[in-house]
Design a protein around this motif. Structure first.
Motif, PDB file in Angstrom:
ATOM      1  N   ARG A 205      38.345  54.204 -32.373  1.00 28.18           N
ATOM      2  CA  ARG A 205      38.501  53.330 -31.214  1.00 28.18           C
ATOM      3  C   ARG A 205      39.353  52.114 -31.571  1.00 28.18           C
ATOM      4  O   ARG A 205      39.406  51.679 -32.711  1.00 28.18           O
TER       5      ARG A 205
ATOM      6  N   ASN B 129      38.991  54.298 -16.545  1.00 30.86           N
ATOM      7  CA  ASN B 129      39.153  52.855 -16.803  1.00 30.86           C
ATOM      8  C   ASN B 129      40.442  52.528 -17.554  1.00 30.86           C
ATOM      9  O   ASN B 129      40.492  51.589 -18.357  1.00 30.86           O
ATOM     10  N   SER B 130      41.503  53.271 -17.307  1.00 33.90           N
ATOM     11  CA  SER B 130      42.732  53.133 -18.091  1.00 33.90           C
ATOM     12  C   SER B 130      43.893  52.706 -17.214  1.00 33.90           C
ATOM     13  O   SER B 130      43.842  52.803 -15.979  1.00 33.90           O
TER      14      SER B 130
ATOM     15  N   ASN C  63      40.083  59.134 -27.072  1.00 32.07           N
ATOM     16  CA  ASN C  63      39.084  58.121 -27.438  1.00 32.07           C
ATOM     17  C   ASN C  63      39.225  56.808 -26.648  1.00 32.07           C
ATOM     18  O   ASN C  63      39.979  56.730 -25.688  1.00 32.07           O
ATOM     19  N   GLU C  64      38.516  55.788 -27.112  1.00 33.91           N
ATOM     20  CA  GLU C  64      38.321  54.557 -26.349  1.00 33.91           C
ATOM     21  C   GLU C  64      39.185  53.400 -26.861  1.00 33.91           C
ATOM     22  O   GLU C  64      39.490  53.306 -28.046  1.00 33.91           O
ATOM     23  N   ASP C  65      39.552  52.509 -25.918  1.00 31.68           N
ATOM     24  CA  ASP C  65      40.126  51.194 -26.221  1.00 31.68           C
ATOM     25  C   ASP C  65      41.452  51.272 -26.975  1.00 31.68           C
ATOM     26  O   ASP C  65      41.801  50.361 -27.739  1.00 31.68           O
TER      27      ASP C  65
ATOM     28  N   ASN D 205      36.502  62.813 -27.881  1.00 32.21           N
ATOM     29  CA  ASN D 205      35.877  61.779 -27.059  1.00 32.21           C
ATOM     30  C   ASN D 205      36.745  61.493 -25.834  1.00 32.21           C
ATOM     31  O   ASN D 205      37.981  61.528 -25.896  1.00 32.21           O
ATOM     32  N   GLN D 206      36.111  61.159 -24.754  1.00 34.58           N
ATOM     33  CA  GLN D 206      36.793  60.850 -23.504  1.00 34.58           C
ATOM     34  C   GLN D 206      37.709  59.639 -23.673  1.00 34.58           C
ATOM     35  O   GLN D 206      37.374  58.667 -24.360  1.00 34.58           O
ATOM     36  N   VAL D 207      38.874  59.699 -23.043  1.00 37.47           N
ATOM     37  CA  VAL D 207      39.764  58.538 -22.997  1.00 37.47           C
ATOM     38  C   VAL D 207      39.163  57.505 -22.059  1.00 37.47           C
ATOM     39  O   VAL D 207      38.913  57.778 -20.879  1.00 37.47           O
ATOM     40  N   ASP D 208      38.913  56.309 -22.592  1.00 41.15           N
ATOM     41  CA  ASP D 208      38.272  55.245 -21.826  1.00 41.15           C
ATOM     42  C   ASP D 208      38.933  53.928 -22.203  1.00 41.15           C
ATOM     43  O   ASP D 208      39.069  53.608 -23.390  1.00 41.15           O
ATOM     44  N   ASN D 209      39.379  53.177 -21.194  1.00 33.65           N
ATOM     45  CA  ASN D 209      39.964  51.850 -21.412  1.00 33.65           C
ATOM     46  C   ASN D 209      41.227  51.907 -22.269  1.00 33.65           C
ATOM     47  O   ASN D 209      41.438  51.094 -23.160  1.00 33.65           O
TER      48      ASN D 209
END
Length: 754
Positions: free
Chosen positions: A268, A363-364, A292-294, A329-333
């Protein structure tokens, strides 16, 4: 300054009382391995070790001690580039404030898990240490499947910079940042100004150039910086850089004609900025893949990229709900902004969508990006719901998909070349990468004293030598030739009594097409070995004098242990009498061998009891295969008991690009009905990723059989005539739906009922 000689270990220690950082610091000039061992355990802050110029064979160096920031412990060459470490050699660093520079690793391989390793063992790591101006050149384990790293970073606050890294061919990541202990996490390593040169297609998983972390530690922050490096033709697999940890910065790098992508595979909060991707239209050149996230992806410049699917110019993946740590993992932000996409063929969103990967991006933001294609063709593909991505203030010169249109302004764009070598629109357009983006030169990376030479010698690039039509003359000419040379044989017919080893790039051609007839007395005529590539042009090759035994061939690779990729081209040739016994094939691959390219063009094959191209030795279903590109065009195949091609890639791995198979404008008559042809096919392909079979004539032959496995294979079978030949059979092995092959505009005549 005075000199003290220690005869017991042939070292010279220089004490300096002028500017020495420590009164006890010593300078050692080392002439042999024993001399180094004698002083290695006594090094203290400020000590320097200089290795004498020459070739050091089977030298395992441990640089260990505690230096200080002001007084590091150093190891270097008498003359940079003149100390060659060969055989089974390596370098390990353990301690604090250590520096090593100026050495060249070539003509050997590491006896341990890494060539350069920032640790002695799992208890003794390196901290605040630096490796600079090193060369690792084709330093490969001869067993291609034996995995090792070339560089393994452990510990914390280490730097790897201004090094020249080229030619990794065996399995394993070129440079790995390891996070397998607390003392190697949040490491703040710096990897900068390195030249990562040619890494050939590996043909299975395990060919990344850089990997930061592993899936097991992917929730851990690495805080590694990868800055201002040059990646040229780093083609090992679909991931050039595989980020598997958090809080890393990938900044200011150039990816030049490199197959694959910078992949945010796990972890992340990574920052990807100011990178330049130049594909020049080369096959499978890719950009950035987001998971993935962030993640922040900003101010990158991507031009001329042709890759698709997971190797696209830009990809945002779907994830797995409640994903296991080793999946997606899900793509988030995600923030994707101010990037420039010029002639990027594919931008893929919610890629990989299937029953498992069903978690769409959320949320992207995708904003202030510039998208330009010279043919005004829109590059986006959407595989699932992308409402979780806000598209805003983007500019494109073409229409985009309706679900993205609200976030794009379509307008005409004129691009001009800026002083930094990149293309920019009019200054009134407020989108895309910044105009002050720095373009890194390849000469700004690596070392100045080691040439960045082309990795592959082209056919016909050397001298042309005329050869008499005699076996001794041909064998002598091959032995004396340089890589890239052409051997032109005068008219005549002769028999070669020996197997001919090909360990360089050679062209062997008839001075006049059809005027030279070669026969041979061994089980094969040519054996391609490491370093070898072969082009045959205008020859008549007969198998009439081969041993009366099964399994003969005209060309083969060495049977096992081939570490270097090869090329084979056969043009304007006639292949006759390959029928002394059963299973006589034209070409047979050895296990583990990988062809970059095989081309058969304008040849005639008749009376063959085996296969033409047997490329199916990798039967373990691990994603390994034997040829990247296979092209057959304008050939005539008559009375072939086996298949024209058997090309096999098994397993479910998705990290490779190939194989690719093109078959156009060929004539096949009585092909594929031999009792040992277990597939009952004139052409048999399994797991091939790109297939084009078009404009061929099949007469009284076995059908084409294709088994699709994974990777969304692209198969086109079009405009062929199947006369007395059954229609092609395409089977989906893993995909539950109907066949994805495009089969159209073919003609079927004289079909018989079973």
């Amino acid at each position: 300054m005075r000199f003290l000689s220690f005869s017991s270990f042939k070292a010279v220690v220089l004490f300096s009382f002028f500017i020495a950082p420590s009164i006890s610091a010593k300078q050692y000039f080392i002439e042999n391995k024993q001399a180094y061992q004698d002083i290695a355990s006594h090094l203290v802050a400020g000590d320097s070790v200089t290795l004498k110029n020459g070739v050091w064979t089977d030298f395992e160096i441990l640089l260990k001690g505690k230096g200080t920031k002001q007084s590091p412990i150093s190891l270097t060459a008498e003359t940079k580039g003149k100390v060659i470490l060969s055989g089974q050699s390596n370098l390990r660093l353990a301690g604090e404030y250590l520096q090593a520079s100026g050495l060249v690793f070539k003509n050997g391989y590491t006896p341990t898990s890494a060539v350069i390793e920032f640790r002695q063992n799992k208890e003794n790591l390196a901290y605040h240490s630096r490796v600079t101006e090193m060369v690792i050149d084709n330093f490969n384990n001869p067993d291609k499947e034996e995995s090792d790293y070339w560089i393994a970073l452990y510990g914390q606050h280490n730097r790897f910079d201004h090094n020249h890294i080229v030619g990794k061919r065996n399995k394993g990541v070129t440079l790995a940042v390891r996070l397998d202990s607390e003392n190697s996490q949040q490491n703040y390593h710096q990897i900068d100004h390195n030249y990562f040169g040619y890494r050939p297609v590996f043909g299975s998983n395990g060919g990344e150039t850089i990997r930061i972390g592993t899936s097991h530690y992917s929730l851990t922050n690495s805080n590694t910086r990868v800055e201002n490096n040059y990646f040229e033709h780093t083609n090992g697999e679909v991931e050039i850089i595989s980020v598997k940890s958090g809080k890393n910065i990938i900044r200011g790098n150039v990816f030049f004609e490199a197959r694959g992508t910078l992949t945010l595979r796990h972890g992340r909060g990574n920052l990807i900025e100011n990178n330049i991707f130049i594909g020049n239209g080369k096959d499978h050149t890719g950009g950035i893949r987001v998971i993935n996230e962030d993640q922040i992806i900003r101010n990158n410049y991507l031009e001329g990229l042709t890759g698709y699917r997971f190797g696209s110019g830009f990809t945002v993946m779907n994830g797995v709900p409640n994903s296991p740590i080793n999946r997606y993992n899900q793509v988030d932000n995600a923030t994707i902004e101010n990037n420039t996409f010029i002639n990027v063929r594919h931008i893929q969103l919610a890629a990989g969508s299937d029953r498992e990967r069903s978690a769409t991006p959320i949320n992207s933001r995708f904003r202030k990006n510039l998208v330009f294609n010279v043919n005004a063709q829109q590059p986006f593909t959407v595989f699932d719901d992308v409402s979780g991505i806000l598209f805003a203030d983007n500019i494109a010169n073409s229409k985009v998909l309706p679900e993205l249109a609200a976030g794009f302004k379509q307008q005409q764009i004129e691009l001009k070349l800026a002083p930094n070598g990149l293309l920019y629109p009019d200054s009134s357009i407020n989108a895309g990468a910044s105009r002050d983006l720095t373009t890194l030169s390849r000469n700004d990376t690596g070392v100045s004293w080691y040439a960045k030479v082309p990795a592959v010698v082209a056919f016909d690039s050397g001298k042309t030598h005329t050869v008499n039509a005699e076996p001794a003359a041909l064998l002598t000419a091959i032995q004396n030739a340089e890589s890239g040379d052409v051997l032109e044989i005068k008219a005549g017919a002769f028999t070669v009594p020996k197997l001919i080893d090909i360990d360089k790039t050679l062209t062997i051609r008839a001075q006049k097409a059809g005027s030279v007839t070669l026969s041979y007395e061994r089980s094969t005529l040519f054996e391609i070995k490491n370093g070898g590539s072969l082009k045959l042009d205008g020859l008549i090759i007969s198998g009439e004098r081969c041993p009366d035994a099964a399994g003969n061939s005209v060309v083969r690779t060495q049977k096992w242990g081939m570490i270097e990729n090869y090329r084979l081209e056969v043009l304007n040739a006639k292949l006759v009498d390959l029928d002394i016994n059963h299973s006589f094939s034209f070409f047979v691959t050895g296990k583990g061998a990988l062809a970059d390219n095989i081309l058969l063009e304008n040849n005639q094959f008749s009376k063959v009891t085996g296969d033409i191209l047997r490329l199916n030795t990798e039967i373990e279903n691990l994603g390994v295969y034997n040829a990247e590109y296979v092209t057959l065009q304008h050939n005539v195949f008559n009375d072939i008991k086996g298949a024209v091609t058997k090309l096999y890639r098994g397993g479910t791995d998705e990290s490779t690009f190939g194989p690719h198979f093109v078959m156009t404008d060929n004539q096949l008559t009585h092909v594929g009905f031999g009792k040992r042809n277990k597939r009952n096919a004139s052409v048999y392909l399994q797991g091939v990723q790109v297939t084009n079979i078009s404009n061929n004539q099949f007469k009284n032959s076995a059908p084409v059989r294709i088994d699709h496995t994974v990777g969304e294979p692209k198969t086109l079978i079009a405009r062929n005539t199947f006369d007395g030949t059954s229609a092609p059979v395409v089977q989906e092995i893993h995909f539950g739906g109907p066949s994805t092959a495009i089969v159209k505009n073919n003609t079927l005549i004289n079909q018989t009922q079973d």
